[in-house]
Design a protein around this motif. Sequence first.
Motif, PDB file in Angstrom:
ATOM      1  N   LEU A  12       0.851  -1.183   0.000  1.00 17.74           N
ATOM      2  CA  LEU A  12       0.000   0.000   0.000  1.00 17.74           C
ATOM      3  C   LEU A  12       0.888   1.235   0.000  1.00 17.74           C
ATOM      4  N   ASP A  13       0.423   2.293  -0.667  1.00 14.95           N
ATOM      5  CA  ASP A  13       1.172   3.547  -0.618  1.00 14.95           C
ATOM      6  C   ASP A  13       0.727   4.350   0.607  1.00 14.95           C
ATOM      7  N   LYS A  15      -1.164   6.786   0.923  1.00 11.95           N
ATOM      8  CA  LYS A  15      -2.575   7.184   0.904  1.00 11.95           C
ATOM      9  C   LYS A  15      -3.524   5.991   1.012  1.00 11.95           C
ATOM     10  N   GLY A  16      -2.978   4.803   1.249  1.00 13.55           N
ATOM     11  CA  GLY A  16      -3.818   3.615   1.396  1.00 13.55           C
ATOM     12  C   GLY A  16      -4.261   3.008   0.079  1.00 13.55           C
ATOM     13  N   ARG A  17      -3.551   3.339  -1.003  1.00 11.67           N
ATOM     14  CA  ARG A  17      -3.877   2.774  -2.311  1.00 11.67           C
ATOM     15  C   ARG A  17      -2.948   1.605  -2.600  1.00 11.67           C
ATOM     16  N   VAL A  18      -3.461   0.677  -3.398  1.00  9.72           N
ATOM     17  CA  VAL A  18      -2.654  -0.459  -3.816  1.00  9.72           C
ATOM     18  C   VAL A  18      -2.928  -0.693  -5.296  1.00  9.72           C
ATOM     19  N   SER A  19      -1.889  -1.072  -6.001  1.00 14.83           N
ATOM     20  CA  SER A  19      -2.004  -1.344  -7.427  1.00 14.83           C
ATOM     21  C   SER A  19      -2.587  -2.731  -7.646  1.00 14.83           C
ATOM     22  N   ILE A  20      -3.676  -2.797  -8.407  1.00 11.07           N
ATOM     23  CA  ILE A  20      -4.260  -4.082  -8.793  1.00 11.07           C
ATOM     24  C   ILE A  20      -3.316  -4.694  -9.826  1.00 11.07           C
ATOM     25  N   GLY A  92      -4.467   2.268 -12.222  1.00  7.34           N
ATOM     26  CA  GLY A  92      -4.791   0.889 -11.865  1.00  7.34           C
ATOM     27  C   GLY A  92      -4.765   0.614 -10.374  1.00  7.34           C
ATOM     28  N   ARG A  93      -4.915   1.669  -9.568  1.00  8.72           N
ATOM     29  CA  ARG A  93      -4.898   1.498  -8.117  1.00  8.72           C
ATOM     30  C   ARG A  93      -6.308   1.596  -7.548  1.00  8.72           C
ATOM     31  N   MET A  94      -6.485   0.928  -6.419  1.00 11.41           N
ATOM     32  CA  MET A  94      -7.725   1.035  -5.663  1.00 11.41           C
ATOM     33  C   MET A  94      -7.374   1.529  -4.269  1.00 11.41           C
TER      34      MET A  94
END
Length: 155
Positions: A12-13, A15-20, A92-94
């Motif tokens: 996770l980055d 900001k709490g995002r992760v690349s699918i 492509g991140r969520m």
Amino acid sequence: MAGFVSHFTNRLDAKGRVSIPAPFRTVLARDGFEGLYCISSAHCAAVDAGGNQLVAEIQNRAQQFAKLTPDHDMLAAALFGASEIIKIDGDGRMTLSDMIRDHAGLSDTVTFVGMDYKFQIWEPEQFREYRAEAQKRALAMLSGQLPAPSQGEPV
């Protein structure tokens, strides 16, 4: 095979995002679903995710019950009321919601696990433990030591 296969672990980055994973994004693009449909798994500490194929499977299960009945309403509340559609950004991140984080026990890394018509989102160590048990069970089923699952088991 045109579904979700393999598994990938991403961080996770800030900001709490992760690349699918790119192969999963390709399947989602072919599927045509806008965003990512997510629902807590009913039988493990993971989140089921996918597009139209996952939604269709859930709808098929719900259609087995007469509408406007207590059983249908309870099933619909469990399947649709406890789900969400996550936006996927241009990279492509969520962003992981509280529902996903809490149910899967996620902190700084996420494991994506392909399951053909859907994929699951796991805490990496919990997935390693689950995979070891799943491999033992699969070998037992294939060797005839355990009965094969019935058609009516949960998604």
